[in-house]
Design an enzyme around this catalytic site. Sequence first.
Site, PDB file in Angstrom:
ATOM      1  CE  LYS A   1      -3.113   2.689   3.036  1.00  0.00           C
ATOM      2  NZ  LYS A   1      -3.960   2.707   4.246  1.00  0.00           N
TER       3      LYS A   1
ATOM      4  CG  ASP B   1      -9.684   7.651   6.974  1.00  0.00           C
ATOM      5  OD1 ASP B   1      -8.637   7.602   6.294  1.00  0.00           O
ATOM      6  OD2 ASP B   1      -9.710   7.857   8.200  1.00  0.00           O
TER       7      ASP B   1
ATOM      8  CG  ASP C   1      -5.385   8.050   4.751  1.00  0.00           C
ATOM      9  OD1 ASP C   1      -6.311   8.675   4.194  1.00  0.00           O
ATOM     10  OD2 ASP C   1      -5.575   7.046   5.474  1.00  0.00           O
TER      11      ASP C   1
ATOM     12  NE  ARG D   1     -10.788  -1.046   4.123  1.00  0.00           N
ATOM     13  CZ  ARG D   1     -11.320  -1.251   5.319  1.00  0.00           C
ATOM     14  NH1 ARG D   1     -12.441  -1.932   5.437  1.00  0.00           N
ATOM     15  NH2 ARG D   1     -10.743  -0.793   6.400  1.00  0.00           N
TER      16      ARG D   1
ATOM     17  CE  LYS E   1      -6.318   8.828   8.225  1.00  0.00           C
ATOM     18  NZ  LYS E   1      -6.924   7.742   9.024  1.00  0.00           N
TER      19      LYS E   1
ATOM     20  CD  GLU F   1      -6.619   5.361   2.682  1.00  0.00           C
ATOM     21  OE1 GLU F   1      -7.557   5.438   3.492  1.00  0.00           O
ATOM     22  OE2 GLU F   1      -5.456   5.127   3.037  1.00  0.00           O
TER      23      GLU F   1
END
Length: 496
Positions: A263, A345, A268, A349, A275, A347
Site C-alpha cells: 500500500k 478513509d 492519507d 483496501r 481525519k 482507502e
Amino acid sequence: MEFAVVQSPWSQVSADWVVVPFSDPVVWSDPLKSLDTALGGILARLDAAGELPTKLGALLALRGLTGASPRVLLVGLGTVATTTVATIDRALMSALRAITDKPNLRVAVVVPAQDLGAISVGDFVAATLQAGHLAGVGQDLYKTERGRHPLAALTVVTSNAVTPEIQSAATRGDILGDAINLTRDLVNRPPAEMTPVAFAARATQLAKTHGIDCEVWDQPRLVQERMRSMLAVAQGSPQPPRMVRLNYRGGGTDQPTIALVGKGVTFDSGGLSLKPTDSMLTMKCDMAGAATVLGAMVAIARLKLPVNVVALMGLVENMIGGNAFKLGDILTARNGVTIEVLNTDAEGRLVLADVLSYAVDLGVDRIVDLATLTGACVVALGEDVAGAMANDQPWCDQVLTAAKATGENLWQLPMFDFYDDLIKGDIGDIKNTGGRWGGAISAAKFLQRFVGGKPWVHLDIAGPAFASSTKPHREAGATGAYVRTLVELMQRTVVK
Ligand code: BES
Ligand code: MN
Ligand code: ZN
C-alpha cells in the site's frame, strides 16, 4: 560505512570506540579478561560491587584509556537463556545509538567469546552490521545539525577464524541495514516531497542501479488497465497516481513466483471522511507498505537470492477536493467486483483491491501484501506488533516462521467465514467498511475478494511501521519493520 571482520585480540584494535557486549552471568574469559587486565582490574571490581551493566541494553562507558583505543563501551546482553535475535538487536542498537550522536566514528564491536545460546556467531555479526547502519540515521532529515551520524567505519573483532560463512553474514547484515534505512528514508520524507511520482522515480532509479526490471504505470495506463477502485482514491488529489512493478527473476522457470504487494498512500487525509488533526499528523507513513516492499526488493536483488519475485506498489494520495470520490459512490474494481464507498478513509483496501487483482492476472503463485491498513489492528495488538491474516495456513506459517527468525513481532488473527457478512453490500457486492468491531479482519476479508483464491497473507503494519516515541534502541518515526521478514521469507522459500 566501511566494514571489516577481523580476527584479532581486542587490545590491538584501534578505534574511537570499542564496544564490548557480554552476557549474564559474566564469563571471565577473553576478551573480558584481557580487557580487565589492561584496565587495571576495574571490571572485576565493578563485578564484585554488582555494578557491571549486565541487564539487556544497559551501558557503561569508560573513557580516557591509554591503549590503542581511548574509549570502551560495555553493553549488557541479558541472560544467555533469554537471548534471541531481537535481544541482540536491541542491545547493539542501544550501544551504537549511544555514540552515533558524534560524526565520523570508527567503531569496533567485539564478538563475545561465550556461547550465546540460540544465537550463532554469524547471527551476531549480521546483527552488528545491521545495527551499525540503523543507529547512524535518524528522522531529523531536515535539521540544520543532524542528531545522528553514520559511522565512518565498523570493524567486527573476533577471536575465531573469519570463515566464508562469517564474511557472508557480515555482507548480509550490511545489505539488510542499508535496505531498512532505505525504507525508513522513504517513509520519513515529508508528504509534499514523497508523492506517488517521486516514489516511482526513486523506485525506477533503484531498479536501474540494482539490475531489477521495472515498469511504471501512469494515470492513462491505470485507466486503460481498469484500476478504477485505485483511481477513485487518487481522484481528489492533484498528484497523479502511479503503480510500480518490479520484476526480479533469480530463480529458475520451474520455481514459483511470489508477489509482494504494498500500500503506497503517500498521504492519507481521510478524503471527504476527513481525519481529525491528531490522526492525520503521521499519515505520511501510509506508504510504508510500498516502502517496505521496495526496501526488501533491493536487498533480495543485492543478495542475489535464487527466487522469482514480483513487487507491486500502488501509489496514490488520498485528498479532499471538488473531484474527490464520495460516500455512496459505487466503484467497479479491475476484477469486476462492485464496491460501495461508505467511508473514504478506508482507502487502502481500495488501492490494494486493484493491485492484488493485477497480481492474480500476472499468474503469480503466492502473495504477501503489506499495508498500514487499520487503526483497529493497532488497537488489537498494540504499536509494536503487526497482524497477519491469510487464506492459506501453510503459506501463513512460512511468513510467521520468517518473522520469528528475524525477531520481528507478528501475530495471526482469525479469518472465520462469518466475518464475510460484515462487508456484504446493499447496493454493490461489498462495502469498504465493516463497522466498528473486528476492523482489521473485515479489512482483510475485503482484500480476500481480490486474491482469486491464491495463497495469500496480509500483514497489517499500521502499528509497527512508524514509532511514536524514541527509545534507547530505536528512533521515533519510520522503523523499516518487516523488510527483514520479507527477505528471510524469500531466503527460506529458496531452501524449500
Ligand atoms: N491509513 C489508515 C490506517 C492507519 C491508522 C495507519 C493509524 C497508521 C496508523 C487507514 O487508511 C484508515 O484510515 N483506516 C480506517 C478504516 C476505517 C475508516 C474503516 C481506520 O482505521 O480508522
Ligand atoms: Mn485512511
Ligand atoms: Zn490509509
